[in-house]
Design a protein around this motif. Structure first.
Motif, short mmCIF file in Angstrom:
data_model
loop_
_atom_site.label_atom_id
_atom_site.label_comp_id
_atom_site.label_asym_id
_atom_site.label_seq_id
_atom_site.Cartn_x
_atom_site.Cartn_y
_atom_site.Cartn_z
N GLN A 48 0.84 -1.20 0.00
CA GLN A 48 0.00 0.00 0.00
C GLN A 48 0.88 1.25 0.00
O GLN A 48 1.98 1.25 0.53
N ALA A 49 0.37 2.31 -0.58
CA ALA A 49 1.08 3.59 -0.57
C ALA A 49 0.85 4.30 0.76
O ALA A 49 -0.17 4.07 1.42
N PRO A 50 1.79 5.18 1.18
CA PRO A 50 3.02 5.49 0.45
C PRO A 50 4.06 4.39 0.58
O PRO A 50 4.21 3.80 1.64
N SER A 244 6.34 9.32 6.51
CA SER A 244 7.12 8.86 5.36
C SER A 244 7.15 7.33 5.31
O SER A 244 7.03 6.66 6.33
N PRO A 245 7.33 6.76 4.11
CA PRO A 245 7.33 5.29 3.99
C PRO A 245 8.47 4.61 4.71
O PRO A 245 8.37 3.43 5.05
N ASP A 246 9.56 5.34 4.99
CA ASP A 246 10.64 4.76 5.78
C ASP A 246 10.43 4.95 7.28
O ASP A 246 11.22 4.49 8.10
N GLY A 247 9.34 5.64 7.64
CA GLY A 247 9.00 5.84 9.05
C GLY A 247 9.85 6.87 9.76
O GLY A 247 9.70 7.07 10.96
N ALA A 260 4.25 24.23 8.27
CA ALA A 260 4.31 22.80 8.50
C ALA A 260 5.49 22.48 9.40
O ALA A 260 6.58 23.03 9.22
N SER A 261 5.25 21.59 10.38
CA SER A 261 6.31 21.12 11.26
C SER A 261 6.82 19.78 10.74
O SER A 261 6.03 18.89 10.42
N ILE A 262 8.14 19.65 10.67
CA ILE A 262 8.76 18.42 10.19
C ILE A 262 9.46 17.75 11.36
O ILE A 262 10.34 18.34 11.99
N ILE A 263 9.03 16.52 11.65
CA ILE A 263 9.48 15.83 12.87
C ILE A 263 10.37 14.65 12.51
O ILE A 263 10.03 13.84 11.64
N ASP A 264 11.50 14.57 13.18
CA ASP A 264 12.39 13.41 13.08
C ASP A 264 11.91 12.39 14.10
O ASP A 264 12.02 12.61 15.32
N THR A 265 11.39 11.26 13.64
CA THR A 265 10.82 10.28 14.58
C THR A 265 11.91 9.52 15.33
O THR A 265 11.64 8.98 16.41
N ASN A 266 13.12 9.45 14.79
CA ASN A 266 14.20 8.76 15.50
C ASN A 266 14.64 9.53 16.73
O ASN A 266 14.84 8.96 17.81
N SER A 267 14.81 10.84 16.60
CA SER A 267 15.27 11.65 17.72
C SER A 267 14.10 12.20 18.54
O SER A 267 14.30 12.68 19.65
N ASN A 284 1.63 14.02 1.88
CA ASN A 284 1.90 12.62 1.57
C ASN A 284 3.21 12.49 0.80
O ASN A 284 3.77 13.50 0.34
N PHE A 285 3.68 11.25 0.64
CA PHE A 285 5.06 10.98 0.26
C PHE A 285 5.14 10.16 -1.02
O PHE A 285 4.37 9.23 -1.24
N VAL A 286 6.12 10.52 -1.85
CA VAL A 286 6.38 9.84 -3.12
C VAL A 286 7.89 9.71 -3.27
O VAL A 286 8.64 10.62 -2.90
N THR A 287 8.33 8.59 -3.82
CA THR A 287 9.76 8.38 -4.10
C THR A 287 9.92 8.19 -5.61
O THR A 287 9.36 7.26 -6.18
N THR A 288 10.67 9.09 -6.25
CA THR A 288 10.90 9.03 -7.69
C THR A 288 12.39 9.20 -7.96
O THR A 288 13.21 9.26 -7.05
N ASP A 289 12.73 9.32 -9.26
CA ASP A 289 14.12 9.56 -9.63
C ASP A 289 14.62 10.90 -9.08
O ASP A 289 15.84 11.11 -8.96
N GLU A 290 13.68 11.81 -8.76
CA GLU A 290 14.08 13.10 -8.19
C GLU A 290 14.46 12.98 -6.71
O GLU A 290 15.04 13.90 -6.15
N GLY A 291 14.07 11.88 -6.08
CA GLY A 291 14.40 11.69 -4.68
C GLY A 291 13.17 11.40 -3.84
O GLY A 291 12.12 10.97 -4.35
N ASP A 292 13.31 11.62 -2.53
CA ASP A 292 12.21 11.43 -1.59
C ASP A 292 11.42 12.74 -1.51
O ASP A 292 11.93 13.75 -1.01
N LEU A 293 10.17 12.70 -1.97
CA LEU A 293 9.38 13.91 -2.13
C LEU A 293 8.19 13.93 -1.19
O LEU A 293 7.68 12.88 -0.78
N VAL A 294 7.76 15.14 -0.86
CA VAL A 294 6.56 15.35 -0.05
C VAL A 294 5.62 16.28 -0.83
O VAL A 294 6.04 17.35 -1.30
#
Length: 486
Positions: A48-50, A244-247, A260-267, A284-294
């Motif tokens: 399932q996406a993302p 993000s799909p990598d969590g 928008a607030s961007i949160i690092d879930t690891n830290s 929402n999140f998409v991964t293409t040849d351009e990279g990891d996109l939001v």
């Protein structure tokens, strides 16, 4: 990477809420970074996406895109392989068509959506009737319906599909719904005004944002307890958010202040705060040849903004896509990362975006006042999946206009055809704070009052609404709003 050169629909909006990317750092606490666990296994084999690039299967006629239609009280159903709107799962009447009657027992304000990882179930949240309806995606039938807490907004299925966790905005709790049998089996205490629940890819952690607390609750799924709280978000109101799909990253838009607030879930820290533009809503999140996109929907400027995630420093705005409708809202990609679907709340349509060209390739007429949108892979393994669908609310008349203002800010009027009377609504931002405005429209040369509303302390108004026989009587271009003065 160059930013796409796209003309802004309203350059003056930037004077109300800055639309260029700016960053401030905000941290709550420092914890040791940990590696993300691999995704939970899915017995069905469906991705399932993302999803990360290369993990998701191609778009199929077995897949469905669902839109929660708040005014027509149903769920629009789209076949993404053909971009055909198949119909609507009717869960209640259109507004004022019996919903105010003392014997009305159906749903009101169909709003939130979630889905099981195997694609077999859709969870539908109706805000005003406080219900979670579990839908069998194969034939669009209702499996069960549960009454939950007050003003539920958004929820999601646990990775094993056995429970649906939903956030109660009027309370400080998440309700746990039994998917197979219906009924609430437990509650989780949270911060004030929880708005949405998302699960980490490995299924071990849940995240909850809020509309009255500048925090994210981190919940241990096994114990069903809040294990930590991430603070330092840009604003107490975060209506929706994405993982993000990598969590590794959460993006929490704040529509009232255009950030928008961007949160690092690891830290467990807020790594950046960016200015996005007014009425920013879903991420929402998409991964293409351009990279990891939001992809962020920015309703105030009718844009979908595309950012590139970075390991260091702020994300980079790389594309700005003009929506083909008014007030883009819910957004979701296909598992193969080739398409993004965005519902246009005020024009009752869905824009289909090709991620290779970053352009809209189709616009689909759906139900009325779409809110959440989800893409569900393998929803209909057999047959055409059109059983039990209606045409309720699909293709109904809707018009929008910007309202000229003498003072600061912007305002927009939307009129849509509903059963009985037309729905007349106004949204605005950057208006005079804590001020009562009166909206009028011309009838036979006279300015007739339609409704009054009062802005909040930052000059924001989200959908002041009235019901009247507007079409064929008034000209939408004549609508004006005037502040009341003593």
């Amino acid at each position: 990477m160059a930013v796409s050169s796209v003309l802004r629909r309203r350059n003056w909006v930037a004077g109300v809420l800055a639309a260029t990317v700016g960053v401030t750092a905000a941290c709550s606490s420092t914890t040791e970074e940990t590696e993300q666990s691999p995704p939970a296994s899915n017995a069905s084999g469906v991705v399932q996406a993302p999803a990360l690039a290369g993990e998701g299967q191609p778009i199929s006629s077995m897949d469905r895109v669902y839109v929660a239609d708040q005014t027509s009280n149903g769920v629009s159903v789209i076949n993404p392989a053909t971009n055909e709107v198949l119909g609507s799962i009717a869960l209640g009447s259109q507004r004022l068509d019996g919903v105010l009657g003392p014997q009305y027992v159906s749903n009101i304000d169909v709003h939130g959506l979630g889905f099981s990882q195997d694609g077999q179930h859709l969870g539908v949240v109706s805000v005003t009737t406080n219900t979670v309806t579990i839908i069998n995606t194969a034939d669009n039938t209702i499996a069960n319906q549960t009454y939950v807490g007050r003003a539920p907004h958004e929820g999601f299925f646990t990775p094993d599909g056995s429970e649906f966790w939903v956030a109660d905005r009027a309370l400080a709790q998440v309700d746990i719904v039994d998917v197979a049998n219906g009924g609430v089996t437990g509650h989780i205490e949270t911060g004030d005004g929880p708005s949405k629940v998302l699960f980490s890819p490995d299924g071990q952690t849940a995240y909850v944002n809020h509309i009255r607390s500048a925090t994210i609750d981190v919940i241990d799924v096994a114990s069903k307890q809040v294990s930590s709280v991430i603070d330092g978000l840009a604003d107490p109101m975060s209506s929706d958010f994405g993982l993000s799909p990598d969590g590794a990253e959460l993006w929490a838009p704040h529509k009232g202040v255009g950030k928008a607030s961007i949160i690092d879930t690891n830290s467990g820290t807020v790594k950046a705060i960016i200015d996005t533009g007014p009425d920013v809503n879903h991420a929402n999140f998409v991964t293409t040849d351009e990279g990891d996109l939001v992809y962020l929907t920015v309703g105030g400027t009718n844009e979908i903004r595309v950012y590139q995630r970075t390991s260091e420093g702020p994300p980079e705005l790389i594309h700005t896509i003009m929506s083909t409708g008014v007030e883009p809202h819910g957004i979701w990609p296909s598992p193969d990362n080739t398409r993004v679907y965005a519902v246009n709340e005020h024009s009752d349509s869905v824009s289909v975006i090709d991620t290779a060209t970053q352009s809209v390739i189709a616009t689909l007429d759906t139900g009325q006042e779409g809110q959440a949108l989800v893409y569900v892979a393998n929803a209909v393994p057999d047959g055409d999946g059109t059983e039990n669908l209606t045409q309720q609310g699909i293709g109904a008349r809707v018009e929008n206009a910007d309202i000229p203002l003498d003072g600061p800010g912007y305002a927009r009027v939307t009129v849509r055809e509903v059963d009985g009377q037309d729905m007349f609504s106004i949204d605005g931002a950057g208006l005079m704070p804590s001020t009562t405005y009166t909206a009028t429209a011309d009838l036979d040369g006279q300015a007739v009052p339609i409704l009054s509303f009062t802005t909040n302390d930052i000059g924001y108004e989200m959908q002041a609404a009235a019901f009247t026989e507007f079409f064929d009587n008034y000209d939408i271009g004549s609508v004006r709003i005037t502040p009341q003065t003593e």
